[in-house]
Enzyme design. Structure first.
Site, PDB file in Angstrom:
ATOM      1  N   ASP A   1      -4.527   2.158  -4.459  1.00  0.00           N
ATOM      2  CA  ASP A   1      -3.069   2.108  -4.407  1.00  0.00           C
ATOM      3  C   ASP A   1      -2.594   0.828  -3.723  1.00  0.00           C
ATOM      4  OD1 ASP A   1      -2.377   4.116  -1.452  1.00  0.00           O
ATOM      5  OD2 ASP A   1      -4.128   2.879  -1.955  1.00  0.00           O
TER       6      ASP A   1
ATOM      7  N   ASP B   1       0.868  -1.180   0.000  1.00  0.00           N
ATOM      8  CA  ASP B   1       0.000   0.000   0.000  1.00  0.00           C
ATOM      9  C   ASP B   1       0.903   1.228   0.000  1.00  0.00           C
ATOM     10  OD1 ASP B   1      -1.524   2.204   1.866  1.00  0.00           O
ATOM     11  OD2 ASP B   1      -2.911   1.095   0.583  1.00  0.00           O
ATOM     12  N   LEU B   2       0.573   2.227  -0.823  1.00  0.00           N
ATOM     13  CA  LEU B   2       1.411   3.425  -0.928  1.00  0.00           C
ATOM     14  C   LEU B   2       1.138   4.374   0.228  1.00  0.00           C
ATOM     15  CD1 LEU B   2       1.160   4.181  -4.751  1.00  0.00           C
ATOM     16  CD2 LEU B   2       2.845   2.794  -3.540  1.00  0.00           C
TER      17      LEU B   2
END
Length: 543
Positions: free
Chosen positions: A458, A415-416
């Site tokens: 994301d 996950d960003l």
């Protein structure tokens, strides 16, 4: 018809080769000419500059020696002619370039001189005295007048000199005489040879010319040019103070690649404005280019003949199967199971062409639609990465292979960090572009037989093939590489964007739970990474 097809093929091949040959000659010839011109021209210009500097340095040194000598007490009244004569002869002995050195009184009478030449004679009408009594004088190259009959000249050639003279002052500052010197112009030949010798090792037929500023006369150079006036383009450019090269053509003569430089003095020596021209016939300078062009032409002609013959045989080979292919293509188009034969006649080419276009067109359209629909169903439209459906298909095959080879699969759930801030600050278009760049970087960190899938937003999942011995260690290496790459800035729309990456990891073994449980564990580990400060990896093991 067969003959026409063969003619068409052989002619087309030959014409294409000829056109390519002509293009190569134009392009390569032009580039090679520029390269050779820059290389050789730059070298000639550099040598011209070096020679101009050597000439000016030599004159600066000799005029300095005369000035230093004029300051000695021996030239103060009362004169000791024996001492003065000794000093003058010593200077000539140490520096043979000083052909004649004399000490003159204010009226121009020679009081003392080397080898007593011109002793007691009056030379007040000579520039060496008239200018020297005013201050330091350095005259341009000139023919000998009085000295030509008095100085030794075994070769019998015309003698030429460069004058240097300075006034001599008493301790009260009054002019009490002139110290005058004639320098043999032959010293310039030594400078010329110091330039030409290394050049001749690399180049042929190179000429060095020194041209006077006073009357554009060639002072130094090949015998056929010495004494002639020169008005070439290179001389005009050199007079502007420019040090470069040019390709010029003399009237009625061959072209030259010419380097040039201007002698503008050295330190406090103002220089006599000598222009140095070093040139090589263009035919010799560009000989390698012309040789390359001839080679290309000969190679092109040979290739045209060879490819023309190949085209002739190729056309005959193509013509044989066409008639039978037409009939078979019609059968295939109607749904009949048939195999295209390997030989035919050329007369049915038009019918065959229409039949094949119909058949291939229908098949291609159908296959393209099926491939497109299949591709759309298995790939994310934004990043082009596999989607969840593709991930499930991959896992089915990967699990089977892992069970057979008794290896493990490592799940990385990504996950960003900071992605929402990018969307809020720069807009969704920037966010989409960032996701596309992230996808590229993730692919760089994995191998071909592994998968990078985008689940949405994301969030990404990576499945790695790891060994049974130390899967967590191998997965951690890949995760660290991913975090390092994701942390690098991304330039989008002129902005440097930064995001981080949190990773949750879990390992699936052939003896463990199913892959959905491993995915859940990786998801839980991801949120632990988020809560623990982000931009890190956390492993979660099955309980």
């Amino acid at each position: 018809m067969s003959f026409n097809l063969r003619t068409l093929f052989s002619s087309a091949f030959a014409v294409i080769i000829i056109l390519l040959t002509a293009l190569l000659i134009i392009v390569i010839g032009s580039q090679s000419t520029k390269s050779v011109e820059k290389s050789i021209g730059g070298s000639l210009a550099e040598e011209a500059y070096q020679m101009a500097e050597k000439l000016d340095h030599f004159m600066w040194s000799r005029s300095g020696e005369v000035e230093v000598l004029s300051k000695l007490n021996a030239f103060q009244e009362p004169y000791d002619k024996a001492e003065i004569s000794g000093l003058l002869n010593q200077l000539k002995s140490s520096m043979p370039v000083f052909t004649w050195v004399g000490f003159l009184d204010p009226a121009g009478n020679v009081l003392s001189s080397t080898d007593n030449i011109l002793l007691a004679q009056n030379i007040s009408q000579r520039p060496v005295f008239q200018e020297g009594i005013k201050g330091l004088f350095i005259g341009d190259v000139h023919d000998a007048v009085l000295l030509s009959k008095l100085l030794p000249n075994p070769g019998g050639e015309d003698l030429q000199f460069v004058d240097v003279s300075v006034p001599i002052y008493s301790k009260q500052g009054q002019v009490t005489g002139v110290l005058a010197a004639h320098l043999s112009w032959e010293w310039s030949r030594e400078v010329e040879q110091s330039i030409l010798a290394p050049l001749k090792d690399r180049m042929t037929d190179v000429e060095v010319l020194v041209v006077s500023q006073k009357d554009d006369t060639v002072l130094l150079g090949p015998d056929r040019l010495v004494g002639r006036k020169m008005t070439d383009e290179a001389l005009l450019k050199a007079r502007t103070g420019e040090n470069s090269w040019t390709v010029e053509k003399e009237k009625g003569e061959d072209s030259y690649l010419t380097g040039y430089a201007y002698g503008d003095g050295y330190l406090n020596y103002p220089g006599l404005g000598w222009s140095v021209i070093i040139r090589q016939p263009a035919e010799i300078a560009f000989a390698s280019v012309h040789q390359l062009e001839r080679f290309i032409i000969l190679s092109g002609m040979a290739a045209a003949v060879i490819f023309g013959i190949l085209g002739w045989f190729l056309a005959g080979w193509i013509a044989r199967p066409l008639n039978a292919i037409t009939y078979t293509a019609d059968l295939l188009s109607s749904g009949t199971d048939a195999e295209i034969p390997s030989s035919s006649l050329i007369k049915d080419v038009a019918v065959l062409s229409a039949s094949l276009r119909n058949l291939v067109g229908n098949l291609t359209k159908t296959e393209s639609k099926l491939n497109y629909m299949s591709d759309m169903a298995l790939h994310d439209s934004l990043t082009g990465l596999p989607n969840r459906a593709a991930l499930e298909e991959f896992l089915a095959l990967a699990v089977s292979k892992a069970q057979q080879s008794r290896t493990t699969l490592s799940f990385l759930y990504l996950d960003l960090d900071g992605f929402k801030n990018v969307n809020d600050t720069y807009g969704h278009a920037a966010g989409d572009a960032l996701l596309q760049q992230v996808a590229v970087r993730l692919l760089d960190c994995t191998r071909e037989h592994e998968i990078v899938a985008r689940l949405g937003g994301d969030e990404f999942v990576i499945i790695l093939h790891t060994s049974a011995a130390r899967p967590m260690y191998e997965a951690e290496i890949v995760a660290a590489r991913i975090i390092s790459k994701i942390n690098l800035p991304v330039m989008i729309g002129g902005h440097s964007l930064h995001v981080g990456c949190s990773v949750g990891a879990a390992v699936w073994t052939p003896d463990g739970a199913d892959t959905s449980e491993t995915m859940r564990l990786a998801d839980e580990a991801l949120y632990i990474s988020k809560r623990s400060g982000k931009n890190r990896i956390t492993f979660e093991a099955a309980s």
